[in-house]
Design a protein around this motif. Structure first.
Motif, mmCIF file in Angstrom:
data_model
loop_
_atom_site.group_PDB
_atom_site.id
_atom_site.type_symbol
_atom_site.label_atom_id
_atom_site.label_comp_id
_atom_site.label_asym_id
_atom_site.label_seq_id
_atom_site.Cartn_x
_atom_site.Cartn_y
_atom_site.Cartn_z
ATOM 1 N N ARG A 12 0.818 -1.233 0.224
ATOM 2 C CA ARG A 12 -0.081 -0.019 0.089
ATOM 3 C C ARG A 12 0.827 1.392 -0.118
ATOM 4 N NH1 ARG A 12 -2.312 0.502 6.005
ATOM 5 N NH2 ARG A 12 -0.764 -0.877 7.086
ATOM 6 N N SER A 13 0.152 2.318 -0.591
ATOM 7 C CA SER A 13 0.745 3.444 -0.529
ATOM 8 C C SER A 13 -0.041 4.564 0.360
ATOM 9 C CB SER A 13 0.893 4.279 -1.879
ATOM 10 O OG SER A 13 -0.380 4.186 -2.449
ATOM 11 N N SER A 14 -0.979 4.207 0.872
ATOM 12 C CA SER A 14 -2.077 4.941 1.860
ATOM 13 C C SER A 14 -3.012 4.043 2.243
ATOM 14 C CB SER A 14 -2.756 5.843 1.168
ATOM 15 O OG SER A 14 -3.627 5.092 0.132
ATOM 16 N N PRO A 15 -3.694 4.497 3.483
ATOM 17 C CA PRO A 15 -4.575 3.527 4.336
ATOM 18 C C PRO A 15 -5.737 3.295 3.342
ATOM 19 C CG PRO A 15 -4.085 5.341 5.579
ATOM 20 C CD PRO A 15 -3.446 5.567 4.284
ATOM 21 N N LEU A 16 -6.091 2.030 3.464
ATOM 22 C CA LEU A 16 -7.210 1.460 2.358
ATOM 23 C C LEU A 16 -8.258 2.574 2.244
ATOM 24 C CD1 LEU A 16 -7.310 -2.274 3.645
ATOM 25 C CD2 LEU A 16 -6.392 -1.206 1.473
ATOM 26 N N LEU A 17 -8.704 3.101 3.240
ATOM 27 C CA LEU A 17 -9.941 3.933 3.076
ATOM 28 C C LEU A 17 -9.570 5.401 2.413
ATOM 29 C CD1 LEU A 17 -11.743 3.549 6.547
ATOM 30 C CD2 LEU A 17 -12.557 2.718 4.105
ATOM 31 N N ALA A 18 -8.478 5.507 2.338
ATOM 32 C CA ALA A 18 -7.861 6.811 1.375
ATOM 33 C C ALA A 18 -7.121 6.550 0.124
ATOM 34 C CB ALA A 18 -6.724 7.613 2.572
ATOM 35 N N GLU A 19 -7.577 5.340 -0.445
ATOM 36 C CA GLU A 19 -7.062 4.874 -1.559
ATOM 37 C C GLU A 19 -7.636 5.870 -2.692
ATOM 38 O OE1 GLU A 19 -6.936 0.838 -2.689
ATOM 39 O OE2 GLU A 19 -5.449 0.410 -1.162
ATOM 40 N N ARG A 25 1.172 7.513 -6.069
ATOM 41 C CA ARG A 25 2.304 7.640 -4.889
ATOM 42 C C ARG A 25 3.167 6.488 -4.649
ATOM 43 N NH1 ARG A 25 -1.950 9.518 -0.446
ATOM 44 N NH2 ARG A 25 -3.128 7.865 -1.537
ATOM 45 N N PRO A 26 4.302 6.770 -3.997
ATOM 46 C CA PRO A 26 5.236 5.632 -3.745
ATOM 47 C C PRO A 26 4.732 4.908 -2.613
ATOM 48 C CG PRO A 26 6.297 7.736 -3.332
ATOM 49 C CD PRO A 26 4.978 8.207 -3.794
ATOM 50 N N LEU A 27 5.179 3.838 -2.157
ATOM 51 C CA LEU A 27 4.897 2.880 -1.046
ATOM 52 C C LEU A 27 5.370 4.053 0.344
ATOM 53 C CD1 LEU A 27 6.652 -0.472 -1.349
ATOM 54 C CD2 LEU A 27 4.381 0.112 -1.783
ATOM 55 N N ASP A 28 3.920 3.785 1.005
ATOM 56 C CA ASP A 28 4.183 4.553 2.354
ATOM 57 C C ASP A 28 5.078 3.782 3.551
ATOM 58 O OD1 ASP A 28 2.432 2.673 3.403
ATOM 59 O OD2 ASP A 28 0.790 4.193 3.490
ATOM 60 N N GLN A 29 5.377 4.147 4.679
ATOM 61 C CA GLN A 29 6.116 3.523 5.359
ATOM 62 C C GLN A 29 5.308 2.181 5.857
ATOM 63 O OE1 GLN A 29 9.194 4.756 6.045
ATOM 64 N NE2 GLN A 29 9.656 2.947 7.134
ATOM 65 N N ALA A 30 4.236 2.152 6.190
ATOM 66 C CA ALA A 30 3.523 0.941 6.366
ATOM 67 C C ALA A 30 3.525 0.216 5.142
ATOM 68 C CB ALA A 30 1.869 1.244 6.748
ATOM 69 N N GLY A 31 3.552 0.351 4.182
ATOM 70 C CA GLY A 31 3.668 -0.418 3.048
ATOM 71 C C GLY A 31 4.952 -1.144 3.031
ATOM 72 N N TRP A 32 6.184 -0.341 3.122
ATOM 73 C CA TRP A 32 7.451 -1.094 3.160
ATOM 74 C C TRP A 32 7.536 -2.096 4.389
ATOM 75 C CZ3 TRP A 32 10.737 -1.007 -0.528
ATOM 76 C CH2 TRP A 32 10.706 0.189 -1.198
ATOM 77 N N PRO A 57 4.402 3.479 -9.282
ATOM 78 C CA PRO A 57 5.652 3.290 -8.392
ATOM 79 C C PRO A 57 5.357 2.254 -7.442
ATOM 80 C CG PRO A 57 4.902 5.807 -8.459
ATOM 81 C CD PRO A 57 3.827 4.823 -9.359
ATOM 82 N N ARG A 58 4.272 2.289 -6.550
ATOM 83 C CA ARG A 58 4.284 0.987 -5.513
ATOM 84 C C ARG A 58 4.371 -0.211 -6.072
ATOM 85 N NH1 ARG A 58 -1.809 0.901 -2.842
ATOM 86 N NH2 ARG A 58 -3.015 0.382 -4.315
ATOM 87 N N SER A 59 3.792 -0.689 -7.341
ATOM 88 C CA SER A 59 3.999 -1.934 -7.930
ATOM 89 C C SER A 59 5.461 -2.069 -8.109
ATOM 90 C CB SER A 59 2.947 -2.060 -9.226
ATOM 91 O OG SER A 59 1.402 -1.952 -8.858
ATOM 92 N N ARG A 60 5.910 -1.029 -8.684
ATOM 93 C CA ARG A 60 7.329 -1.513 -9.184
ATOM 94 C C ARG A 60 8.240 -1.707 -7.877
ATOM 95 N NH1 ARG A 60 6.663 3.385 -12.389
ATOM 96 N NH2 ARG A 60 7.957 4.254 -11.308
ATOM 97 N N ALA A 61 8.066 -0.767 -6.943
ATOM 98 C CA ALA A 61 8.751 -0.752 -5.889
ATOM 99 C C ALA A 61 8.538 -2.166 -5.073
ATOM 100 C CB ALA A 61 8.461 0.373 -4.843
ATOM 101 N N THR A 62 7.328 -2.531 -5.024
ATOM 102 C CA THR A 62 7.009 -3.828 -4.469
ATOM 103 C C THR A 62 7.876 -4.936 -5.454
ATOM 104 O OG1 THR A 62 4.815 -3.156 -3.759
ATOM 105 C CG2 THR A 62 5.355 -5.412 -4.034
ATOM 106 N N GLY A 63 7.662 -5.095 -6.692
ATOM 107 C CA GLY A 63 8.431 -6.054 -7.186
ATOM 108 C C GLY A 63 9.943 -6.031 -7.128
ATOM 109 N N ASP A 64 10.551 -4.901 -6.995
ATOM 110 C CA ASP A 64 11.770 -4.801 -6.944
ATOM 111 C C ASP A 64 12.243 -5.249 -5.397
ATOM 112 O OD1 ASP A 64 12.198 -3.804 -9.498
ATOM 113 O OD2 ASP A 64 12.417 -1.511 -8.925
ATOM 114 N N ALA A 65 11.507 -4.682 -4.466
ATOM 115 C CA ALA A 65 11.911 -5.228 -2.952
ATOM 116 C C ALA A 65 11.778 -6.661 -2.756
ATOM 117 C CB ALA A 65 10.853 -4.464 -1.722
#
Length: 197
Positions: A12-19, A25-32, A57-65
């Motif tokens: 995630r890049s935000s809380p679910l209710l704020a999607e 947006r990139p991954l947030d701290q909770a997503g990392w 950005p969040r899909s690319r960052a997730t795949g790379d991580a």
């Protein structure tokens, strides 16, 4: 030949209710943190012959991580939400309640000026159907939850309204097997061993 395509929902890049629609947006701290907690369970998918991701950005960052080094696929982009891009569903509803109701009721509707739900499902399904069978039997694709929902509706040949009933959580996996025009949803887990009396 049969393919095995495993979708991994982006962290995630935000809380679910704020999607937001088409959230870039990139991954947030909770997503990392979530990626770090589940990496050991998902890293084995890096052995897939083909590894893809949505262009966000969040899909690319997730795949790379996760060590996938995925290739970006434009066909796996989120639904084009036109003038609602960047809004939450609540914000769109507050601005254009009748248009949102029409969009939710009609899979061919485009009251936002973007892509219809039906066109979105067809685009993602077209990507799924054109995966190269000769290049290998295992594929992993990191994508937005909405993209995975569209792929499942397409693979199961379900009515477009089914899209609204699928809940894809961040970092969950979903596997379909088969080939163009003939897909099966595969549930995996520990197999039950028969008990000995």
């Amino acid at each position: 030949m049969s393919l095995r395509v495993t979708f991994v929902a982006a962290a995630r890049s935000s809380p679910l209710l704020a999607e937001r629609f088409e959230d870039d947006r990139p991954l947030d701290q909770a997503g990392w943190g979530e990626v770090q907690r589940v990496a050991h369970d998902l890293v084995s998918l890096a052995a897939a012959e083909l590894r893809y991701c949505s262009p966000t950005p969040r899909s690319r960052a997730t795949g790379d991580a996760l060590g996938y080094a995925p290739l970006v696929q434009l066909a796996l982009r989120d639904c084009d939400m036109g003038r609602w891009r960047g809004l939450t569903l609540g914000e769109a509803m507050a601005r254009e309640p009748e248009a949102v109701d029409a969009w939710l009721a009609d899979p061919r509707g485009t009251p936002h000026g973007g892509e219809s739900l039906l066109a979105f499902i067809s685009r993602v399904g077209g990507w799924l159907d054109t995966r190269p069978v000769e290049d290998g039997g295992r594929i992993v694709a990191v994508a937005e939850p909405s993209v995975i929902r569209a792929a499942l509706v397409y693979a199961l040949k379900a009515p477009p309204s089914t899209y609204w009933n699928l809940d894809v959580r961040p970092l969950s996996t979903t596997t379909v097997t088969g080939r163009a025009g003939r897909w099966n949803l595969r549930f995996e887990g520990a197999s039950a061993q028969p008990s000995r009396a």
